[in-house]
Design a protein around this motif. Structure first.
Motif, PDB file in Angstrom:
ATOM      1  N   PHE A   1      -7.800  18.656   1.881  1.00  0.00           N
ATOM      2  CA  PHE A   1      -7.067  17.566   1.250  1.00  0.00           C
ATOM      3  C   PHE A   1      -7.865  16.276   1.376  1.00  0.00           C
ATOM      4  CE2 PHE A   1      -5.935  17.403   5.674  1.00  0.00           C
ATOM      5  CZ  PHE A   1      -5.842  16.055   5.970  1.00  0.00           C
ATOM      6  N   GLN A   2      -7.495  15.301   0.575  1.00  0.00           N
ATOM      7  CA  GLN A   2      -8.094  13.969   0.624  1.00  0.00           C
ATOM      8  C   GLN A   2      -6.958  12.950   0.653  1.00  0.00           C
ATOM      9  OE1 GLN A   2     -11.436  12.727   0.786  1.00  0.00           O
ATOM     10  NE2 GLN A   2     -10.143  10.980   1.265  1.00  0.00           N
ATOM     11  N   LEU A   3      -6.990  12.081   1.651  1.00  0.00           N
ATOM     12  CA  LEU A   3      -6.002  11.013   1.768  1.00  0.00           C
ATOM     13  C   LEU A   3      -6.434   9.835   0.905  1.00  0.00           C
ATOM     14  CD1 LEU A   3      -3.660  11.491   3.696  1.00  0.00           C
ATOM     15  CD2 LEU A   3      -4.589   9.701   5.139  1.00  0.00           C
ATOM     16  N   LEU A   4      -5.505   9.249   0.179  1.00  0.00           N
ATOM     17  CA  LEU A   4      -5.786   8.088  -0.663  1.00  0.00           C
ATOM     18  C   LEU A   4      -4.822   6.967  -0.304  1.00  0.00           C
ATOM     19  CD1 LEU A   4      -5.995   9.800  -4.158  1.00  0.00           C
ATOM     20  CD2 LEU A   4      -7.898   9.125  -2.721  1.00  0.00           C
TER      21      LEU A   4
ATOM     22  N   PRO B   1      -3.313  -5.603 -10.837  1.00  0.00           N
ATOM     23  CA  PRO B   1      -4.539  -5.174 -10.141  1.00  0.00           C
ATOM     24  C   PRO B   1      -4.233  -4.281  -8.935  1.00  0.00           C
ATOM     25  CG  PRO B   1      -4.167  -7.533  -9.858  1.00  0.00           C
ATOM     26  CD  PRO B   1      -3.080  -7.032 -10.738  1.00  0.00           C
ATOM     27  N   TYR B   2      -5.143  -3.365  -8.683  1.00  0.00           N
ATOM     28  CA  TYR B   2      -4.993  -2.449  -7.556  1.00  0.00           C
ATOM     29  C   TYR B   2      -6.380  -2.055  -7.048  1.00  0.00           C
ATOM     30  CZ  TYR B   2      -6.218   1.107 -10.954  1.00  0.00           C
ATOM     31  OH  TYR B   2      -6.861   1.829 -11.894  1.00  0.00           O
ATOM     32  N   SER B   3      -6.410  -1.453  -5.854  1.00  0.00           N
ATOM     33  CA  SER B   3      -7.656  -0.889  -5.318  1.00  0.00           C
ATOM     34  C   SER B   3      -7.323   0.460  -4.688  1.00  0.00           C
ATOM     35  CB  SER B   3      -8.295  -1.819  -4.283  1.00  0.00           C
ATOM     36  OG  SER B   3      -7.445  -1.963  -3.162  1.00  0.00           O
ATOM     37  N   VAL B   4      -8.356   1.329  -4.630  1.00  0.00           N
ATOM     38  CA  VAL B   4      -8.184   2.679  -4.076  1.00  0.00           C
ATOM     39  C   VAL B   4      -9.158   2.857  -2.925  1.00  0.00           C
ATOM     40  CG1 VAL B   4      -8.274   5.148  -4.573  1.00  0.00           C
ATOM     41  CG2 VAL B   4      -7.541   3.560  -6.360  1.00  0.00           C
ATOM     42  N   GLN B   5      -8.648   3.296  -1.787  1.00  0.00           N
ATOM     43  CA  GLN B   5      -9.493   3.599  -0.632  1.00  0.00           C
ATOM     44  C   GLN B   5      -9.384   5.097  -0.354  1.00  0.00           C
ATOM     45  OE1 GLN B   5     -11.610   1.552   0.767  1.00  0.00           O
ATOM     46  NE2 GLN B   5     -10.937  -0.034  -0.649  1.00  0.00           N
TER      47      GLN B   5
ATOM     48  N   THR C   1       0.838  -1.198   0.000  1.00  0.00           N
ATOM     49  CA  THR C   1       0.000   0.000   0.000  1.00  0.00           C
ATOM     50  C   THR C   1       0.871   1.244   0.000  1.00  0.00           C
ATOM     51  OG1 THR C   1      -1.751  -1.154   1.191  1.00  0.00           O
ATOM     52  CG2 THR C   1      -1.802   1.244   1.274  1.00  0.00           C
ATOM     53  N   SER C   2       0.512   2.186  -0.840  1.00  0.00           N
ATOM     54  CA  SER C   2       1.127   3.520  -0.858  1.00  0.00           C
ATOM     55  C   SER C   2       0.057   4.534  -0.481  1.00  0.00           C
ATOM     56  CB  SER C   2       1.658   3.860  -2.246  1.00  0.00           C
ATOM     57  OG  SER C   2       2.803   3.130  -2.551  1.00  0.00           O
ATOM     58  N   GLN C   3       0.465   5.556   0.240  1.00  0.00           N
ATOM     59  CA  GLN C   3      -0.471   6.619   0.632  1.00  0.00           C
ATOM     60  C   GLN C   3      -0.086   7.921  -0.059  1.00  0.00           C
ATOM     61  OE1 GLN C   3      -0.133   6.523   4.928  1.00  0.00           O
ATOM     62  NE2 GLN C   3      -2.082   5.438   5.062  1.00  0.00           N
ATOM     63  N   PHE C   4      -1.138   8.622  -0.500  1.00  0.00           N
ATOM     64  CA  PHE C   4      -0.980   9.907  -1.176  1.00  0.00           C
ATOM     65  C   PHE C   4      -1.966  10.897  -0.568  1.00  0.00           C
ATOM     66  CE2 PHE C   4       0.249   6.667  -4.156  1.00  0.00           C
ATOM     67  CZ  PHE C   4       1.369   7.178  -4.787  1.00  0.00           C
ATOM     68  N   SER C   5      -1.637  12.161  -0.669  1.00  0.00           N
ATOM     69  CA  SER C   5      -2.552  13.225  -0.254  1.00  0.00           C
ATOM     70  C   SER C   5      -2.811  14.114  -1.465  1.00  0.00           C
ATOM     71  CB  SER C   5      -1.931  14.037   0.882  1.00  0.00           C
ATOM     72  OG  SER C   5      -2.828  15.031   1.311  1.00  0.00           O
TER      73      SER C   5
ATOM     74  N   ASN D   1     -15.755   4.457  -7.465  1.00  0.00           N
ATOM     75  CA  ASN D   1     -16.154   5.853  -7.677  1.00  0.00           C
ATOM     76  C   ASN D   1     -14.975   6.746  -7.342  1.00  0.00           C
ATOM     77  OD1 ASN D   1     -17.400   8.285  -7.980  1.00  0.00           O
ATOM     78  ND2 ASN D   1     -18.565   8.173  -6.081  1.00  0.00           N
ATOM     79  N   ARG D   2     -14.321   7.267  -8.347  1.00  0.00           N
ATOM     80  CA  ARG D   2     -13.092   8.028  -8.120  1.00  0.00           C
ATOM     81  C   ARG D   2     -13.280   9.513  -8.413  1.00  0.00           C
ATOM     82  NH1 ARG D   2     -10.037   3.366 -10.718  1.00  0.00           N
ATOM     83  NH2 ARG D   2      -9.971   1.923  -8.982  1.00  0.00           N
ATOM     84  N   ILE D   3     -14.456  10.021  -8.158  1.00  0.00           N
ATOM     85  CA  ILE D   3     -14.721  11.450  -8.316  1.00  0.00           C
ATOM     86  C   ILE D   3     -15.076  12.002  -6.934  1.00  0.00           C
ATOM     87  CG2 ILE D   3     -16.213  13.180  -9.366  1.00  0.00           C
ATOM     88  CD1 ILE D   3     -16.595  11.223 -11.711  1.00  0.00           C
ATOM     89  N   PHE D   4     -14.390  13.063  -6.535  1.00  0.00           N
ATOM     90  CA  PHE D   4     -14.630  13.645  -5.212  1.00  0.00           C
ATOM     91  C   PHE D   4     -14.334  15.139  -5.282  1.00  0.00           C
ATOM     92  CE2 PHE D   4     -10.432  11.773  -5.479  1.00  0.00           C
ATOM     93  CZ  PHE D   4      -9.581  12.750  -4.990  1.00  0.00           C
ATOM     94  N   SER D   5     -14.786  15.870  -4.274  1.00  0.00           N
ATOM     95  CA  SER D   5     -14.571  17.322  -4.197  1.00  0.00           C
ATOM     96  C   SER D   5     -13.732  17.648  -2.974  1.00  0.00           C
ATOM     97  CB  SER D   5     -15.908  18.060  -4.111  1.00  0.00           C
ATOM     98  OG  SER D   5     -16.623  17.890  -5.310  1.00  0.00           O
ATOM     99  N   ILE D   6     -12.900  18.666  -3.124  1.00  0.00           N
ATOM    100  CA  ILE D   6     -12.048  19.113  -2.023  1.00  0.00           C
ATOM    101  C   ILE D   6     -12.257  20.615  -1.842  1.00  0.00           C
ATOM    102  CG2 ILE D   6      -9.687  19.249  -1.131  1.00  0.00           C
ATOM    103  CD1 ILE D   6      -8.900  17.053  -3.077  1.00  0.00           C
ATOM    104  N   PRO D   7     -12.557  21.057  -0.614  1.00  0.00           N
ATOM    105  CA  PRO D   7     -12.726  22.499  -0.381  1.00  0.00           C
ATOM    106  C   PRO D   7     -11.374  23.221  -0.450  1.00  0.00           C
ATOM    107  CG  PRO D   7     -12.831  21.310   1.692  1.00  0.00           C
ATOM    108  CD  PRO D   7     -12.735  20.273   0.611  1.00  0.00           C
TER     109      PRO D   7
END
Length: 194
Positions: free
Chosen positions: A183-186, A164-168, A138-142, A173-179
């Motif tokens: 930030f959004q952690l992935l 193969p991979y998965s995103v949490q 697992t790799s983490q991104f912001s 559904n890989r569309i999101f909004s950020i104010p």
């Protein structure tokens, strides 16, 4: 002919000297050209005050100046619009007060339109130093919104050789909004071959 007592006259007139509206972006210094007119028959010692939105900074504002009877002067307050300012209309107020008679004052309120800015950063937070074949890692991104408006992000990941991979936390559904400023952690988990 009517006699007008000086107390009934507006002592000062303040006018914005440009015909166009004030439109800017963040991280900019703007100069606001204003004419201050003494409408009375007395010389006036003037104190100026600049009222700004939160976090805005006055780079230069002439604080003390003199105006002779019926004289005028050009004042050039310079204002810095910081990075975190939201897009939209904000107001600045420039006020002139008679130093010797503080009840004698005048002000002008000007709208400033801050344009939207879009800036998204992706920062890699961590990943394993090594990977054993056949295990998941697992790799983490912001994903950080450094702009000044809510930004809709569509995440697209390309896997080398179809691994193969998965995103949490989003799954498919890989569309999101950020104010703004948010930030959004992935977490991206990759399944390796044996």
């Amino acid at each position: 002919f009517p006699v007008i007592a000086e107390n009934d006259v507006t002592a000062f007139t303040i006018s914005y000297t440009k015909p166009d509206k004030i439109i800017t972006t963040t991280r900019q210094a703007i100069t606001i050209p204003l004419i201050v007119q003494n409408n009375t028959s007395k010389a006036r010692e003037c104190i100026s005050e600049l009222i700004l939105p939160d976090n805005w900074k006055a780079v230069h504002t002439p604080m003390l100046f003199s105006l002779e009877s019926t004289d005028s002067t050009l004042v050039l307050p310079i204002i810095f619009i910081p990075h975190g300012t939201r897009a939209g209309i904000h107001h600045i107020t420039y006020k002139v007060i008679d130093k010797n008679k503080q009840t004698v004052s005048e002000f002008i309120m000007l709208p400033v339109r801050v344009l939207p800015s879009y800036l998204i950063d992706i920062e890699h937070i961590n990943a394993p130093k090594y990977v054993i074949a056949g295990t998941d890692f697992t790799s983490q991104f912001s994903v950080i919104n450094r702009g000044n408006i809510i930004t809709r992000v569509e995440l697209r990941i390309h896997s080398m050789d179809g691994i193969p991979y998965s995103v949490q936390p989003f799954g498919e559904n890989r569309i999101f909004s950020i104010p703004p400023g948010g930030f959004q952690l992935l977490e991206i988990t990759v399944k390796t071959d044996k």
